[in-house]
Design an enzyme around this catalytic site. Structure first.
Site, PDB file in Angstrom:
ATOM      1  N   ASP A 157       4.904  -7.418   3.065  1.00  0.00           N
ATOM      2  CA  ASP A 157       5.423  -8.552   3.954  1.00  0.00           C
ATOM      3  C   ASP A 157       4.353  -9.603   4.370  1.00  0.00           C
ATOM      4  O   ASP A 157       2.977  -8.983   4.080  1.00  0.00           O
ATOM      5  CB  ASP A 157       6.309  -7.963   5.018  1.00  0.00           C
ATOM      6  CG  ASP A 157       5.259  -7.403   6.016  1.00  0.00           C
ATOM      7  OD1 ASP A 157       4.331  -6.463   5.545  1.00  0.00           O
ATOM      8  OD2 ASP A 157       5.263  -7.279   7.198  1.00  0.00           O
ATOM      9  N   HIS A 471       7.195  -3.169  -3.885  1.00  0.00           N
ATOM     10  CA  HIS A 471       7.768  -4.061  -2.885  1.00  0.00           C
ATOM     11  C   HIS A 471       6.581  -4.791  -2.390  1.00  0.00           C
ATOM     12  O   HIS A 471       5.834  -4.305  -1.417  1.00  0.00           O
ATOM     13  CB  HIS A 471       8.426  -3.086  -1.944  1.00  0.00           C
ATOM     14  CG  HIS A 471       9.311  -4.189  -0.726  1.00  0.00           C
ATOM     15  ND1 HIS A 471      10.444  -4.652  -0.891  1.00  0.00           N
ATOM     16  CD2 HIS A 471       8.702  -4.583   0.490  1.00  0.00           C
ATOM     17  CE1 HIS A 471      10.828  -5.199   0.238  1.00  0.00           C
ATOM     18  NE2 HIS A 471       9.860  -5.093   1.038  1.00  0.00           N
ATOM     19  N   ASP A 517      10.741   3.547  -8.424  1.00  0.00           N
ATOM     20  CA  ASP A 517       9.807   2.444  -8.926  1.00  0.00           C
ATOM     21  C   ASP A 517      10.640   1.192  -9.003  1.00  0.00           C
ATOM     22  O   ASP A 517      10.911   0.620 -10.123  1.00  0.00           O
ATOM     23  CB  ASP A 517       9.010   2.718 -10.257  1.00  0.00           C
ATOM     24  CG  ASP A 517       7.975   1.623 -10.334  1.00  0.00           C
ATOM     25  OD1 ASP A 517       7.726   0.761  -9.447  1.00  0.00           O
ATOM     26  OD2 ASP A 517       7.627   1.739 -11.555  1.00  0.00           O
ATOM     27  N   GLU A 526       6.523   0.135  -1.438  1.00  0.00           N
ATOM     28  CA  GLU A 526       5.752  -1.010  -0.743  1.00  0.00           C
ATOM     29  C   GLU A 526       4.308  -0.621  -0.940  1.00  0.00           C
ATOM     30  O   GLU A 526       3.882   0.401  -1.296  1.00  0.00           O
ATOM     31  CB  GLU A 526       6.034  -1.024   0.614  1.00  0.00           C
ATOM     32  CG  GLU A 526       5.489  -2.582   1.148  1.00  0.00           C
ATOM     33  CD  GLU A 526       6.243  -3.016   2.584  1.00  0.00           C
ATOM     34  OE1 GLU A 526       7.210  -2.173   3.149  1.00  0.00           O
ATOM     35  OE2 GLU A 526       5.829  -3.800   3.045  1.00  0.00           O
TER      36      GLU A 526
END
Ligand code: G3I
Ligand code: 9MR
Length: 548
Positions: A157, A471, A517, A526
């Site tokens: 993020d 991620h 995965d 992530e």
């Protein structure tokens, strides 16, 4: 399939492979090109690994020291992935793991000269950041605009969190402090390469400068994070810019993690006074101001304020943060009062993670033991480091997989638990030279590079069976098939908190196999700066210490 570290080993390293119990006990390491047998031996007895539900055998081929490219075979099992034996086995891995921080820089365009196919436009300049209602004060009411640029995106993020930045930045600084020659030589192809600072320090400074701007100069307190209200979509950073960015409530953990990290940076930057005049002193002053804020506000727990749903890093126990900050301030300022404030006799040693940083205090005290003042209890320092390593080594010795990882270590970010265990084992090895500690530390790196129950190498860009779909917003949204290299993914654990967002089912509920995965899987796949930092530390340490 036979499982092994898919990158390989230094010639003198402890070298172990995991075989399924159904394979023959007779094991051969063969030259990957010619097929010639380079080592032949027997696997140990079969044993059960509860964490994966497997029964496996270990083959120890440490006696093979000749450099080369190899595979392992045994009747009744598929041969292993190829791997190498060579000096400097982890140099490329280390460079890539550090470069990953550059790839996660906020507020800067990554140009093709440094980022190659991963070049991208700048995102999140963070020069117009709003003071959130939760952080409003008399000097800085709600809506006050501050500038807080640079820093690394936390993970997959695009937010920037002080609590997690602390341990991440410290770990890079410790790698440099412990292995200065290794990093002095390293060129990492970042914009600052070639200036008078080692690249690892330039990288750390990118985040340290951001951290400094997260301190309120009016009172020394530190905002918990700089964030959107909601997570950005799975888009490139420049496409995400536009939503307001906030600094939110100050907290005790943020203040103390900041204090510890700044105190550490201040002693390292002393040697670079000419290049960065005044920075070392400014950092120490900032650290002391944050410490004083925490003394007056010793129990401010951070919780996401209404409307904000991004990562919380909501630690509520501060003894470890107080101890860590006190230890670093003691070392960097030379003031004995900080040693007393640490209350060392009451501080145990544990494997570090973002919410538990007491181990970092012991790392720094042990490293600086020869220059500490008389108040420091040298025996206690050695006992704490050795005690933790001895416990980890006991698990390692008894483990069917030959790793210190077990049961409760399988949490969100389990791969970083493996590497932080290695980092602590390496502290003990540096202190007392017990060979078992080096070998158990090696096992942690082997684990993330392929000697694990999934058979994956958990580092993007490395290993024959490397993970491909982290991620990580840039890796998902760029037009490049391969993910951005050098990132360690979080790893298996039974939590599966992303089940609602992942269509593909998890292959297993067992902790060591509970891994996807798939870029939907933020709970197991992530990336994060606090997971990459021990990869930088451990790969450097094994390259240096394992070559002796
Ligand atoms: O505190 C409890 C503890 O009391 C309990 O015994 C234990 C049992 O599982 O759980 C503990 O809580 C865990 C918490 O971490 C603290 O360790 C939660 O289960 C677990 O879900 C939580 O995971 C964190 C996750 O965010 C969700 O909040 C990870 O440690 C943390 O690394 C991760 O960090 C995220 C950021 O929020 C946002 N950015 C990406 C980053 C990486 O995924
Ligand atoms: O992308 C977010 C990741 O960084 C966090 O670790 C994770 C847990 O807080 O949340 C991710 O965002 C997801 C959100 O929580 C739920 N909806 C889907 C989001 C993107 O996959």
């Amino acid at each position: 399939e036979i499982r092994v570290n898919q990158l390989g080993f230094l010639p003198q390293a402890h070298k172990v492979a995991v075989l399924p119990a159904g394979a023959a006990g007779e094991v051969e390491v063969i030259d990957a090109a010619s097929g010639a047998v380079a080592w032949r031996g027997r696997a140990g007895p079969a044993a059960a690994w509860r964490e994966s539900g497997e029964t496996v055998m270990l083959a120890d081929f440490s006696a093979l020291t000749r450099p080369g490219a190899y595979r392992i075979r045994a009747a009744g099992a598929a041969p292993s992935a190829p791997f190498g034996v060579r000096a400097g086995a982890y140099a490329d891995l280390n460079r890539a793991a550090l470069k990953a921080f550059y790839f996660n820089r906020a507020g800067i365009a990554l140009d093709p000269a440094h980022a190659g196919v991963y070049a991208r436009a700048a995102g999140h300049p963070d020069t117009h950041v709003l003071v959130h209602a939760s952080a409003a004060s008399k000097a800085r009411p709600e809506g006050t605009v501050i500038s807080s640029p640079k820093g690394w995106y936390d993970a997959g993020d695009y937010n920037k969190y002080i609590v997690n930045s602390g341990i991440s930045t410290y770990t890079l600084l410790a790698a440099f402090e412990h292995f200065p020659d290794y990093f002095a030589r390293q060129r990492n192809g970042i914009p600052e390469s070639g200036n008078a600072l080692p690249d690892i320090l330039d990288e750390a400074l990118w985040n340290l400068e951001w951290m400094l701007s997260m301190q309120d100069p009016n009172d020394g307190g530190v905002y918990n994070k700089l964030t959107n209200q909601n997570f950005d979509g799975m888009v490139m950073p420049d496409k995400a810019s536009g939503t307001p960015r906030y600094v939110v409530q100050k907290g005790t953990a943020a203040a103390l993690d900041f204090a510890a990290t700044m105190a550490t940076a201040s002693r390292i930057m002393k040697a670079y006074e000419q290049q960065r005049p005044g920075l070392s002193a400014r950092m120490l002053a900032a650290a002391e101001a944050a410490w004083e804020w925490a003394r007056v506000n010793p129990a401010v727990v951070f919780r996401n304020p209404p409307g904000v749903v991004t990562g919380e890093y909501g630690d509520a126990v501060f003894d470890d943060e107080f101890a860590w900050a006190a230890a670093e301030l003691y070392i960097s300022s030379g003031k004995d009062s900080y040693y007393a404030a640490m209350k060392p006799a009451a501080v145990t040693a544990t494997v570090p993670e973002w919410a538990d940083v007491r181990g970092l205090a012991w790392i720094s005290l042990a490293h600086h033991r020869k220059s500490l003042s008389a108040v420091a209890d040298q025996r206690l320092i050695a006992e704490r480091i050795d005690g933790l390593a001895a416990a980890l080594a006991t698990t390692w010795r008894a483990s069917a997989y030959g790793v210190p990882m077990q049961g409760t270590d399988f949490v969100w970010g389990s791969n970083a638990v493996a590497l932080n265990q290695s980092m602590m084992l390496l502290q003990a090895y540096r202190l007392n030279g017990k060979r078992d500690y080096l070998d158990a530390a090696q096992a942690g790196l082997d684990y993330v590079l392929g000697r694990n129950a999934t058979g994956n190498s958990f580092v993007t860009g490395f290993g024959a069976r490397r993970v491909l779909h982290p991620h990580h917003r840039p890796s998902v949204a760029d037009q490049v098939a391969a993910p951005v290299p050098g990132f360690l993914v979080g790893g298996p654990h039974a939590g599966q908190q992303d089940k609602g967002d992942c269509k593909a089912p998890y292959p297993s509920a067992l902790p060591a196999l509970s891994y996807l995965d798939d870029d939907c899987s933020y709970a197991s796949n992530e990336v994060a700066i606090n997971w990459n930092a021990p990869l930088v530390y451990v790969s450097a340490a094994l390259d240096v210490l394992g070559g002796a």
